[in-house]
Motif scaffolding. Sequence first.
Motif, PDB file in Angstrom:
ATOM      1  N   ARG A  82       0.840  -1.194   0.000  1.00  0.00           N
ATOM      2  CA  ARG A  82       0.000   0.000   0.000  1.00  0.00           C
ATOM      3  C   ARG A  82       0.875   1.243   0.000  1.00  0.00           C
ATOM      4  NH1 ARG A  82      -3.110   0.084   5.548  1.00  0.00           N
ATOM      5  NH2 ARG A  82      -3.606   2.224   4.883  1.00  0.00           N
ATOM      6  N   VAL A  83       0.270   2.388  -0.295  1.00  0.00           N
ATOM      7  CA  VAL A  83       0.921   3.685  -0.109  1.00  0.00           C
ATOM      8  C   VAL A  83      -0.161   4.658   0.342  1.00  0.00           C
ATOM      9  CG1 VAL A  83       0.657   4.270  -2.568  1.00  0.00           C
ATOM     10  CG2 VAL A  83       2.316   5.501  -1.160  1.00  0.00           C
ATOM     11  N   ASP A  84       0.103   5.343   1.424  1.00  0.00           N
ATOM     12  CA  ASP A  84      -0.873   6.279   1.987  1.00  0.00           C
ATOM     13  C   ASP A  84      -0.470   7.730   1.803  1.00  0.00           C
ATOM     14  OD1 ASP A  84      -2.619   4.240   3.516  1.00  0.00           O
ATOM     15  OD2 ASP A  84      -0.590   3.794   4.200  1.00  0.00           O
ATOM     16  N   VAL A  85       0.841   7.977   1.786  1.00  0.00           N
ATOM     17  CA  VAL A  85       1.363   9.341   1.735  1.00  0.00           C
ATOM     18  C   VAL A  85       2.486   9.408   0.707  1.00  0.00           C
ATOM     19  CG1 VAL A  85       2.546  11.169   3.014  1.00  0.00           C
ATOM     20  CG2 VAL A  85       0.802   9.756   4.153  1.00  0.00           C
ATOM     21  N   LEU A  86       2.437  10.418  -0.148  1.00  0.00           N
ATOM     22  CA  LEU A  86       3.525  10.699  -1.085  1.00  0.00           C
ATOM     23  C   LEU A  86       3.974  12.130  -0.876  1.00  0.00           C
ATOM     24  CD1 LEU A  86       5.325  10.168  -3.599  1.00  0.00           C
ATOM     25  CD2 LEU A  86       3.354  10.880  -4.996  1.00  0.00           C
ATOM     26  N   VAL A  87       5.250  12.310  -0.580  1.00  0.00           N
ATOM     27  CA  VAL A  87       5.827  13.647  -0.439  1.00  0.00           C
ATOM     28  C   VAL A  87       6.834  13.842  -1.568  1.00  0.00           C
ATOM     29  CG1 VAL A  87       7.110  15.259   1.022  1.00  0.00           C
ATOM     30  CG2 VAL A  87       5.554  13.577   2.058  1.00  0.00           C
ATOM     31  N   CYS A 125       3.301  11.223  -9.022  1.00  0.00           N
ATOM     32  CA  CYS A 125       1.850  11.191  -8.802  1.00  0.00           C
ATOM     33  C   CYS A 125       1.179  10.195  -9.745  1.00  0.00           C
ATOM     34  CB  CYS A 125       1.266  12.589  -8.999  1.00  0.00           C
ATOM     35  SG  CYS A 125       1.774  13.794  -7.759  1.00  0.00           S
ATOM     36  N   ARG A 126       1.642  10.156 -10.986  1.00  0.00           N
ATOM     37  CA  ARG A 126       1.038   9.240 -11.965  1.00  0.00           C
ATOM     38  C   ARG A 126       1.154   7.779 -11.535  1.00  0.00           C
ATOM     39  NH1 ARG A 126      -0.983   5.878 -13.982  1.00  0.00           N
ATOM     40  NH2 ARG A 126      -1.386   5.361 -16.161  1.00  0.00           N
ATOM     41  N   HIS A 127       2.284   7.415 -10.923  1.00  0.00           N
ATOM     42  CA  HIS A 127       2.508   6.006 -10.605  1.00  0.00           C
ATOM     43  C   HIS A 127       2.100   5.616  -9.184  1.00  0.00           C
ATOM     44  CE1 HIS A 127       4.221   5.035 -14.443  1.00  0.00           C
ATOM     45  NE2 HIS A 127       5.022   6.080 -14.376  1.00  0.00           N
ATOM     46  N   PHE A 128       1.950   6.585  -8.300  1.00  0.00           N
ATOM     47  CA  PHE A 128       1.510   6.263  -6.938  1.00  0.00           C
ATOM     48  C   PHE A 128       0.021   6.516  -6.732  1.00  0.00           C
ATOM     49  CE2 PHE A 128       6.046   6.465  -5.926  1.00  0.00           C
ATOM     50  CZ  PHE A 128       6.163   5.360  -5.084  1.00  0.00           C
ATOM     51  N   ALA A 129      -0.513   7.547  -7.389  1.00  0.00           N
ATOM     52  CA  ALA A 129      -1.912   7.903  -7.163  1.00  0.00           C
ATOM     53  C   ALA A 129      -2.891   6.769  -7.473  1.00  0.00           C
ATOM     54  CB  ALA A 129      -2.280   9.153  -7.959  1.00  0.00           C
ATOM     55  N   PRO A 130      -2.675   5.935  -8.489  1.00  0.00           N
ATOM     56  CA  PRO A 130      -3.645   4.861  -8.733  1.00  0.00           C
ATOM     57  C   PRO A 130      -3.845   3.934  -7.538  1.00  0.00           C
ATOM     58  CG  PRO A 130      -2.250   5.144 -10.656  1.00  0.00           C
ATOM     59  CD  PRO A 130      -1.665   6.006  -9.575  1.00  0.00           C
ATOM     60  N   HIS A 131      -2.802   3.700  -6.768  1.00  0.00           N
ATOM     61  CA  HIS A 131      -2.935   2.856  -5.584  1.00  0.00           C
ATOM     62  C   HIS A 131      -3.762   3.561  -4.503  1.00  0.00           C
ATOM     63  CE1 HIS A 131      -0.038   0.083  -7.314  1.00  0.00           C
ATOM     64  NE2 HIS A 131       0.753   1.119  -7.571  1.00  0.00           N
ATOM     65  N   MET A 132      -3.629   4.879  -4.411  1.00  0.00           N
ATOM     66  CA  MET A 132      -4.440   5.649  -3.466  1.00  0.00           C
ATOM     67  C   MET A 132      -5.898   5.665  -3.913  1.00  0.00           C
ATOM     68  SD  MET A 132      -1.948   8.924  -2.732  1.00  0.00           S
ATOM     69  CE  MET A 132      -0.373   8.761  -1.894  1.00  0.00           C
ATOM     70  N   VAL A 133      -6.105   5.858  -5.208  1.00  0.00           N
ATOM     71  CA  VAL A 133      -7.466   5.875  -5.742  1.00  0.00           C
ATOM     72  C   VAL A 133      -8.155   4.534  -5.479  1.00  0.00           C
ATOM     73  CG1 VAL A 133      -8.816   5.969  -7.877  1.00  0.00           C
ATOM     74  CG2 VAL A 133      -7.008   7.652  -7.464  1.00  0.00           C
ATOM     75  N   ALA A 134      -7.422   3.450  -5.691  1.00  0.00           N
ATOM     76  CA  ALA A 134      -8.001   2.123  -5.453  1.00  0.00           C
ATOM     77  C   ALA A 134      -8.385   1.930  -3.999  1.00  0.00           C
ATOM     78  CB  ALA A 134      -7.008   1.047  -5.886  1.00  0.00           C
ATOM     79  N   LEU A 176      -8.118  14.271  -8.460  1.00  0.00           N
ATOM     80  CA  LEU A 176      -8.081  13.132  -7.549  1.00  0.00           C
ATOM     81  C   LEU A 176      -9.041  13.264  -6.367  1.00  0.00           C
ATOM     82  CD1 LEU A 176      -4.195  12.614  -7.447  1.00  0.00           C
ATOM     83  CD2 LEU A 176      -5.880  11.368  -8.831  1.00  0.00           C
ATOM     84  N   GLY A 177      -9.535  14.462  -6.122  1.00  0.00           N
ATOM     85  CA  GLY A 177     -10.420  14.682  -4.985  1.00  0.00           C
ATOM     86  C   GLY A 177     -11.646  13.785  -4.955  1.00  0.00           C
ATOM     87  N   PRO A 178     -12.339  13.583  -6.090  1.00  0.00           N
ATOM     88  CA  PRO A 178     -13.527  12.725  -6.061  1.00  0.00           C
ATOM     89  C   PRO A 178     -13.229  11.288  -5.616  1.00  0.00           C
ATOM     90  CG  PRO A 178     -13.545  14.095  -8.020  1.00  0.00           C
ATOM     91  CD  PRO A 178     -12.198  14.286  -7.386  1.00  0.00           C
ATOM     92  N   ALA A 179     -11.968  10.867  -5.728  1.00  0.00           N
ATOM     93  CA  ALA A 179     -11.596   9.516  -5.307  1.00  0.00           C
ATOM     94  C   ALA A 179     -11.090   9.487  -3.868  1.00  0.00           C
ATOM     95  CB  ALA A 179     -10.526   8.952  -6.235  1.00  0.00           C
TER      96      ALA A 179
END
Length: 262
Positions: A82-87, A125-134, A176-179
């Motif tokens: 999982r990934v919860d936070v990306l800085v 963001c492109r490669h980490f955000a999908p895991h957050m969206v899921a 990404l907000g709606p997700a």
Amino acid sequence: MMLQGKVAVITGAGPGLGRTLAVLAAREGADVVVAARGKDGLDAIADAVRREGREALAVPTDVAVPDQVRRLAAATIDRFGRVDVLVNAAFPGTHRKNVLDMDDAYLEQWRAAVETAAYGTLLACRHFAPHMVAAGAGSIVNITSMSSRTGYAGRSDYAAGKAAVHLLSHCLAGELGPAGVRVNCVAPGWIAGDVLDDWMRARAEAEGATFEEVRTRDVAAMALRRIATEEDVARAVLFLASDQARATTGATIDVNGGQLFT
């Protein structure tokens, strides 16, 4: 703890702010993935995280190279699931040069610097955000700068790169907000340390003044009469990364001691 049970990824994790942020994230309960171009410094940061009792993963990464960022995301998910936070904090060292003084070699350095900041942040963001969206949740915090709001002579690479990240963050917050994924910025001003002291000494020499005179004058222009520390900046990042900021997105927290009001 603010990040209990979360996994935080920090790009551009250098020995200064990156190390401070990684250690504080671990103290707040997060397992930490650190990424930067140099392996030796990353291993030292990872060791510091482990001394806080949390798991750490160090992945040498040039964030401007798509395959390397894709590998970083895969390594994170393989290790932690999982990934919860990306800085996003990656930005190369910058030099002070006016546009009219730039030769071809420096123009290429300028392009690479802006690419690392803007394109590198986009790739992460492109490669980490999908895991957050899921997962239906996540927090992205991008480190910009006071220079993203106001430019200084000789620092156009830094200002342009940080300003690009600033507005990119607004776009991603809307996307990404709606997700349930939040995207915010922390914009430091000057950060206390050797780099700032060396710059102040150089200015003092050029002005025929002492270091203390220049420092005193600069600090007097700040509303809080103090220069922010790495921990000051890191604490703002941790707040935005945490659920305490669950209703905050598209925002920027300025950490500059009142040097610039926005």
